[in-house]
Motif scaffolding. Structure first.
Motif, PDB file in Angstrom:
ATOM      1  N   ARG A 153      32.453  -4.458  36.117  1.00 39.57           N
ATOM      2  CA  ARG A 153      33.469  -4.956  35.106  1.00 39.57           C
ATOM      3  C   ARG A 153      34.550  -5.861  35.923  1.00 39.57           C
ATOM      4  NH1 ARG A 153      37.366   0.332  34.072  1.00 39.57           N
ATOM      5  NH2 ARG A 153      38.372   0.411  36.414  1.00 39.57           N
ATOM      6  N   HIS A 154      35.063  -6.879  35.305  1.00 30.73           N
ATOM      7  CA  HIS A 154      36.209  -7.618  36.106  1.00 30.73           C
ATOM      8  C   HIS A 154      37.697  -7.512  35.265  1.00 30.73           C
ATOM      9  CE1 HIS A 154      33.187  -9.825  38.765  1.00 30.73           C
ATOM     10  NE2 HIS A 154      32.392  -9.599  37.409  1.00 30.73           N
ATOM     11  N   ASN A 155      38.530  -7.985  35.709  1.00 34.56           N
ATOM     12  CA  ASN A 155      39.787  -8.165  34.954  1.00 34.56           C
ATOM     13  C   ASN A 155      39.578  -9.552  34.205  1.00 34.56           C
ATOM     14  OD1 ASN A 155      41.513  -6.011  35.506  1.00 34.56           O
ATOM     15  ND2 ASN A 155      41.868  -7.168  37.611  1.00 34.56           N
ATOM     16  N   ALA A 156      40.188  -9.419  32.921  1.00 34.95           N
ATOM     17  CA  ALA A 156      39.952 -10.536  32.025  1.00 34.95           C
ATOM     18  C   ALA A 156      40.642 -11.837  32.418  1.00 34.95           C
ATOM     19  CB  ALA A 156      40.493 -10.070  30.399  1.00 34.95           C
ATOM     20  N   ASP A 157      41.193 -11.913  33.486  1.00 40.67           N
ATOM     21  CA  ASP A 157      41.906 -13.260  33.902  1.00 40.67           C
ATOM     22  C   ASP A 157      40.836 -13.877  34.968  1.00 40.67           C
ATOM     23  OD1 ASP A 157      42.012 -11.421  36.378  1.00 40.67           O
ATOM     24  OD2 ASP A 157      44.190 -11.771  36.234  1.00 40.67           O
ATOM     25  N   GLY A 158      39.563 -13.139  35.225  1.00 44.66           N
ATOM     26  CA  GLY A 158      38.688 -13.767  36.193  1.00 44.66           C
ATOM     27  C   GLY A 158      38.646 -13.215  37.392  1.00 44.66           C
ATOM     28  N   GLY A 159      39.538 -12.193  37.743  1.00 39.61           N
ATOM     29  CA  GLY A 159      39.651 -11.549  38.847  1.00 39.61           C
ATOM     30  C   GLY A 159      38.716 -10.359  39.274  1.00 39.61           C
ATOM     31  N   LEU A 160      38.672 -10.048  40.300  1.00 35.30           N
ATOM     32  CA  LEU A 160      37.957  -8.713  40.609  1.00 35.30           C
ATOM     33  C   LEU A 160      38.634  -7.352  40.208  1.00 35.30           C
ATOM     34  CD1 LEU A 160      36.549  -9.650  44.307  1.00 35.30           C
ATOM     35  CD2 LEU A 160      35.072  -9.363  42.113  1.00 35.30           C
ATOM     36  N   ASP A 161      37.823  -6.421  39.730  1.00 32.95           N
ATOM     37  CA  ASP A 161      38.318  -5.280  39.393  1.00 32.95           C
ATOM     38  C   ASP A 161      38.748  -4.422  41.040  1.00 32.95           C
ATOM     39  OD1 ASP A 161      39.183  -2.738  38.696  1.00 32.95           O
ATOM     40  OD2 ASP A 161      37.100  -2.137  38.286  1.00 32.95           O
TER      41      ASP A 161
END
Length: 488
Positions: A153-161
Motif C-alpha cells: 500500500r501507499h499513502n494516498a498522497d502518493g508517498g511511501l507507507d
C-alpha cells in the motif's frame, strides 16, 4: 422460466448497487479529505487517481486505519467502477476516474526509497508509542527498481507507507494488470489513456514475470509463502497479458508471459489436497503446522472470481473448485451462530477461514458477496453451454445446488439448463443474506459479527462496495445468458 427471486428483492439490490457506486466514489480521488496521523507527524491529502481502502478517519480507536491506497483493493475497486460504467449505473464521464487511476499508478511505479528519503519523506517527529510500528530507514532505502511494485500500500498522497506491514505482496500488480486490460473495452478510455495504460500494464506484467517463482505475503497479509490466490491471479494476468501484448506487437514479452502462465497453471495443481478433495490456500513448507496446512480459505474461491477464468481448471466450473466452495459453505454454516436456524431462502454468511481472530473474526461482506458472484458465474457458464463435469469432487456440490439426491445426477453435459437456474437461485440466496445483515443506512463495513450480524472492523470498506457491484454485474450477465429479461 420460473421466477427465481421476488421482484422486491431485485429492486432492493438495484438500489443498493447505486448506493455502493456512490459510496465507492467517496474513496476515489478524495482530494477534499485530510488525514492526520499525529503519532507519525503525518498529514495526508489524497491526490487524484488514488483510491482509499476506507475514507473513514479511524486510528485503531478501535476501528482500523485504512486510509491508504492498497494496490490490491484499488485494482478491484477500479474494476468495479468499470463495471458500473458499462452497465450505466455510473455515467460515461466516470471513465475519468480510470484515467486518473492509471496516471496515479504509473507515478507509484516510479517511486524509489532513496529519493523518498532525500526529499524528507521519512517522519522525524515520531511519538514513542509509534516507534515500534515504523519501518527502519534501511528498509525504505532498499526499495529500488521494481521492488516498489511489491509494496502492499501507499499513502494516498502518493508517498511511501512508512509503517510495518506484510510485504512483499505480489497479487496487486497482477490484479491491476487484469483491471487495466478490461478498461480497454471502453472506447472513451482507449481514446484518453491507451498509451499510459499500456505502459502501466508492462510494469505490472514485467513484475509478475520476475516474481511469480518467489514467495510473498498472502491475500490476508499474514503469512509468507506460495499462495493459491496470488498464483491464480498471476496466472490469469500473464495468460491474458500474453494475448494482449501479442496483439499490440510486443511478441517477445508476450511469449515470456505465455510460458510463465503455462508453468503457473501446472504449479496451481499442486494446491489440490487429494485426501480431502479441495484446493488448499498455501503449500506445505517448513514450520507450517498440520492444522494450518489443511485450512479451508475463502481466498481460493475469491481467486477464481478475481482471475475471471470462464471455464476449465481453476475456474468456477472446475469440480475441485466446486468442492472447495461447498466445503467452505459447510464450514461457516456450522461455525457461525448467525447461520443457525436461518430461513430456507438464505445462504450462510461466510468469513475467511476457521479460527479467524481479526477483530470479530466474523463474516465478511466480500466473502459472502464473493459466494454470490461465484454462483452467478456458474449460472452463466451453465447457460452458455460450458461442460460441467459430474465427478467425485463435484457430485455433492452440484446436488446441493440443484437440491436433488447426488445419486440422481446425470452425467456431464445434461445438467446445463437446470444448473443455470439453480445456481442463479443460489446466488440470490447469498444476496438475501447480505440484505439481512445490511444496516438501514445501506453502509457496508468490512465484517459483520458471527454472533449477531452487527457491523465490525472498518466502516465503509470500499472493497465491500466493489464486491456488491461486481456480484450484481455477474447476476445481470447470467440472467441475460438465460434469456431472463428481469435484470436488476
Amino acid at each position: 422460466m420460473k421466477k427465481v427471486q421476488p421482484q422486491e428483492q431485485l429492486d432492493w439490490a438495484s438500489e443498493q448497487k447505486r448506493f455502493c457506486v456512490s459510496a465507492m466514489l467517496r474513496a476515489v480521488s478524495a482530494t477534499t479529505l485530510v488525514k492526520h496521523r499525529p503519532g507519525l507527524g503525518q498529514t495526508i491529502r489524497p491526490v487524484r487517481g488514488s483510491i482509499l481502502a476506507s475514507p473513514e478517519m479511524a486510528s485503531y480507536d478501535p476501528k482500523p486505519d485504512y486510509f491508504f491506497h492498497w494496490l490490491r483493493d484499488s485494482a478491484l475497486v477500479a474494476d468495479a467502477l468499470r463495471e458500473a460504467i458499462e452497465d450505466e449505473t455510473l455515467e460515461p464521464s466516470g471513465v475519468e476516474h480510470l484515467v486518473d487511476f492509471v496516471a496515479f499508478s504509473l507515478k507509484l511505479c516510479r517511486l524509489d526509497g532513496p529519493t523518498f528519503l532525500r526529499q524528507g519523506g521519512y517522519p522525524e517527529a515520531v511519538e514513542q508509542s509509534f516507534q515500534q510500528h515504523l519501518r527502519p530507514r534501511a528498509e525504505i532505502g532498499a526499495i529500488v527498481g521494481d521492488k516498489i511494485l511489491g509494496e502492499a500500500r501507499h499513502n494516498a498522497d502518493g508517498g511511501l507507507d512508512v509503517m510495518k506491514w506484510g510485504r512483499p505482496q505480489n497479487d496487486g500488480p497482477a490484479l491491476r494488470a487484469l483491471a487495466v486490460m478490461r478498461f480497454f473495452a471502453l472506447d472513451a478510455f482507449r481514446a484518453r489513456a491507451a498509451e499510459a495504460a499500456l505502459t502501466l500494464l508492462r510494469y505490472d506484467l514485467d513484475y509478475t514475470l520476475s516474481h511469480w517463482r518467489l514467495p510473498c505475503c498472502d491475500l490476508w497479509e499474514e503469512n509468507i509463502g506460495f499462495h493459491y490466490h496470488t498464483r491464480l491471479v498471476q496466472q490469469a494476468a500473464l495468460a491474458e497479458g500474453a494475448a494482449f501484448l501479442a496483439a499490440a506487437g510486443d511478441a517477445k514479452r508476450a511469449s515470456a508471459c505465455a510460458k510463465a502462465a503455462s508453468a503457473l497453471l501446472a504449479a496451481l495443481d499442486s494446491h489440490f489436497d487429494a485426501e480431502d478433495g479441495v484446493y488448499r490456500p498455501r503449500l506445505p513448507e517448513d514450520g507450517l503446522n498440520a492444522s494450518a496446512l489443511r485450512r479451508l480459505d475463502i481466498a481460493v474461491v475469491l481467486a477464481a472470481i478475481h482471475a475471471g477464468r470462464r471455464a476449465g481448471p481453476h475456474s468456477v466450473t472446475d469440480p475441485k473448485m466446486l468442492a472447495t466452495f461447498f466445503a467452505l459453505e459447510r464450514l461457516f454454516e456450522e461455525e457461525y451462530p448467525i447461520n443457525q436456524g436461518r430461513p430456507a431462502d438464505r445462504a450462510p454468511a461466510l468469513g475467511r477461514y476457521a479460527g479467524d481472530s481479526y477483530f470479530s473474526g466474523g463474516a465478511y461482506y466480500f466473502s459472502t458477496l464473493g459466494a454470490a458472484q461465484f454462483c452467478f458465474l456458474l449460472a452463466q457458464a451453465a447457460a452458455e453451454g460450458e461442460e460441467i463435469a459430474v465427478t467425485k469432487e463435484s457430485r455433492a456440490p452440484l446436488a446441493a445446488i440443484l437440491q436433488t439426491p447426488a445419486a440422481a445426477l446425470p452425467q456431464a453435459g445434461k445438467i446445463g439448463e437446470a444448473l443455470a437456474e439453480a445456481a442463479l437461485r443460489r446466488g440470490d440466496m447469498y444476496l438475501a443474506t447480505v440484505r439481512r445483515f445490511t444496516p438501514a443506512s445501506r453502509e457496508l463495513s468490512e465484517q459483520f459479527s458471527q454472533l449477531d450480524g452487527a457491523p465490525t472492523s472498518a466502516d465503509n470498506l470500499t472493497w465491500s462496495y466493489a464486491c456488491f457491484v461486481t456480484a450484481l454485474a455477474a447476476r445481470q450477465r447470467a440472467a441475460k445468458a438465460m434469456g431472463d429479461a428481469r435484470v436488476s
